[in-house]
Scaffold this motif. Structure first.
Motif, PDB file in Angstrom:
ATOM      1  N   GLN A  18      -6.529  -4.518   0.535  1.00 12.07           N
ATOM      2  CA  GLN A  18      -6.711  -4.232   1.954  1.00 12.07           C
ATOM      3  C   GLN A  18      -7.995  -4.852   2.497  1.00 12.07           C
ATOM      4  OE1 GLN A  18      -6.554   0.061   1.962  1.00 12.07           O
ATOM      5  NE2 GLN A  18      -4.298   0.126   2.015  1.00 12.07           N
TER       6      GLN A  18
ATOM      7  N   VAL B 137       2.145   1.882  -3.539  1.00 10.05           N
ATOM      8  CA  VAL B 137       1.116   2.505  -4.383  1.00 10.05           C
ATOM      9  C   VAL B 137       0.942   3.972  -4.024  1.00 10.05           C
ATOM     10  CG1 VAL B 137      -1.328   2.454  -5.002  1.00 10.05           C
ATOM     11  CG2 VAL B 137      -0.066   0.302  -4.745  1.00 10.05           C
TER      12      VAL B 137
ATOM     13  N   ARG C  67      -5.545  -1.497  -4.806  1.00 11.00           N
ATOM     14  CA  ARG C  67      -4.944  -1.504  -3.465  1.00 11.00           C
ATOM     15  C   ARG C  67      -6.022  -1.690  -2.408  1.00 11.00           C
ATOM     16  NH1 ARG C  67      -3.593   4.232  -1.467  1.00 11.00           N
ATOM     17  NH2 ARG C  67      -5.870   4.126  -1.616  1.00 11.00           N
TER      18      ARG C  67
ATOM     19  N   SER D 188       0.835  -1.208   0.000  1.00 15.38           N
ATOM     20  CA  SER D 188       0.000   0.000   0.000  1.00 15.38           C
ATOM     21  C   SER D 188       0.867   1.254   0.000  1.00 15.38           C
ATOM     22  CB  SER D 188      -0.918  -0.003   1.230  1.00 15.38           C
ATOM     23  OG  SER D 188      -1.808  -1.105   1.197  1.00 15.38           O
TER      24      SER D 188
ATOM     25  N   LEU E 242      -0.827  -5.280 -10.888  1.00 19.81           N
ATOM     26  CA  LEU E 242      -0.846  -3.815 -10.891  1.00 19.81           C
ATOM     27  C   LEU E 242      -0.170  -3.241 -12.131  1.00 19.81           C
ATOM     28  CD1 LEU E 242      -0.001  -2.874  -7.173  1.00 19.81           C
ATOM     29  CD2 LEU E 242      -2.241  -2.879  -8.291  1.00 19.81           C
TER      30      LEU E 242
ATOM     31  N   LYS F 193      -5.238   2.556  -7.157  1.00 11.80           N
ATOM     32  CA  LYS F 193      -5.773   2.788  -5.818  1.00 11.80           C
ATOM     33  C   LYS F 193      -6.936   1.832  -5.517  1.00 11.80           C
ATOM     34  CE  LYS F 193      -4.610   7.734  -5.710  1.00 11.80           C
ATOM     35  NZ  LYS F 193      -5.174   9.113  -5.624  1.00 11.80           N
TER      36      LYS F 193
END
Length: 437
Positions: A257, A178, A253, A175, A217, A250
């Motif tokens: 999470q 990113v 990401r 994270s 990604l 984002k």
């Protein structure tokens, strides 16, 4: 005088017998044409017919009693056949024993209250045994890469790694990668990850699925030169991204999470049984126990020692500690609910499932499950749906028979309507109802 004449006769007879011979001398047959050692050759008459018959009979008797038995080829064949028949009979006996043992196992399996513990894969819907569960889940997740590599890598991240602290640390670091890229999209250093970097190796690379997620990604593997080194090293490099691509990073990401482990769901194996006197008899397979086979055998001895142990004075803390140890022996529990019409509803649960899970299972199995009802544990204790208490803590492991009762208000409505009871089990359960063995 008589003795004198007898002696003379013996002497004449001895002398007429011919020259003597030492016993130690080797006897040899006279050569052809050689005359015998006497001045006169004696001719021996052939034996009479009666003598021949008598001799033949005597010889036959001698051979009958003295000659050893000679085994012919037929005897050998007969003995070989006998041995083969004996071996075949022994094999058939062993086979019968095996069939008997197998039959006993089948009967034992049929006598079990439930054949085993089963799970349902949330990705494929397949029903799995405990031994098949992990391998099938892993294969199903890897198959997802063809459809959505981000989703599959997130599943890998949270499912294949058992250490939650390591997973959280890797998520935090990725994270941060990113975040740095999005804040500094033109800075090349933030878009280059050196695989030999100590932090990357210890915190990210060791977590399965981390590299797959970075590649999802947009990172690609590149060999680049390193200052002060002759050999190139591997880097994960992200090409410069547009603003839309950065927003997509984002969002991915955030998916990482929010990710959770993919777990096979316990198959409740809901079954309905007719009213039976065997409702309190439970025969559980080994899957229900968090014990080895040897430990299960020792449990019988421990139970016999429990009577003596209960006679001792123990503190409340000691009793609670023993109860907790006893509950940890079981992974699952098999519960039966006796309904007002006498039928039984059976389901498999985790030992640590909470009471609301049990109430939800019963409610989903009833036609009028939306009506309030009560569940009464053995001993008359009423279970409360609102209590977040584990089944093991309610002493409902490894099996128990509960009683179902409608709420008092519902009972009053049933009585006012002149009915004995509401329709209980759903049709799909009633179609499969069977006798309890």
């Amino acid at each position: 005088m008589k003795k004198l004449f007898d002696g003379l006769k013996k002497d004449i007879k001895f002398k007429s017998a011919g020259p003597g011979k030492k016993l130690t001398e080797e006897s040899s047959a006279p050569e052809k044409g050689q005359k015998s050692s006497g001045s006169k050759q004696h001719h021996r008459d052939a034996p009479s017919e009666g003598s021949q018959r008598a001799g033949a009979a005597a010889l036959a008797r001698v051979e009958q009693h003295q000659r050893p038995k000679v085994h012919t080829s037929q005897d050998a064949i007969r003995n070989q056949v006998k041995r083969e028949l004996e071996a075949e009979a022994a094999a058939l006996a062993d086979k019968d024993k095996a069939v008997t043992a197998e039959g006993t196992e089948v009967v034992a399996r049929e006598c079990l209250s439930v054949s085993g513990v089963y799970f349902t894969c949330p990705l494929t819907g397949a029903t799995l045994t405990k031994s098949q569960r992990d391998a099938h889940l892993k294969e199903a997740i890897l198959m997802r890469f063809e459809e959505d590599d981000v989703e599959a890598s997130v599943m890998m991240f949270h499912t294949f790694n058992k250490d939650k602290e390591k997973v959280k640390a890797a998520v935090d670091i990725i994270s941060k990668y990113v975040e740095n890229i999005c804040k500094n999209p033109s800075e090349e250093k933030y878009r280059k990850l050196k695989l030999s970097n100590k932090v990357f190796q210890e915190k990210v690379h060791c977590v399965e699925g981390s590299r797959e997620f970075l590649q999802a990604l947009g990172f690609i593997s590149v060999m680049l030169p390193v200052d002060g080194q002759e050999e190139e090293e591997e880097f994960l490099v992200l090409p410069e991204q547009s603003s839309d691509a950065l927003e997509l990073m984002k969002e991915r990401r955030d998916r990482l999470q929010r990710g959770k482990p993919v777990r096979a769901q316990l198959d409740r194996q809901a079954q309905a049984f007719r009213a039976s006197d065997n409702a309190t008899r439970f025969e559980l397979p080994p899957d229900f126990y968090n014990l080895s086979a040897e430990e299960i055998k020792r449990e019988q001895q421990q139970r016999s020692d429990l009577v003596e142990k209960n006679s001792m004075l123990r503190t409340k803390a000691m009793r609670e500690r023993d109860e907790q140890r006893e509950r940890r022996k079981y992974n699952y529990t098999l519960l039966r609910i006796r309904l007002p019409d006498g039928n039984l509803l059976q389901g498999t649960f985790y030992a640590w499932d909470r009471l609301p899970v049990l109430f939800s299972f019963v409610r989903d199995s009833l036609v009028d499950g939306w009506q309030p009802f009560e569940l009464i544990a053995p001993g008359g204790h009423k279970l409360q749906e609102s209590e977040e208490v584990a089944l093991a803590e309610c002493n409902l492991v490894p099996a128990a028979l509960l009683s179902f009762a409608w709420d008092a208000a519902v009972q009053a409505d049933i009585a006012a309507a002149g009915a004995k009871s509401l329709t209980l089990l759903k049709p799909e359960l009633l179609e499969t109802i069977r006798n309890l063995s």
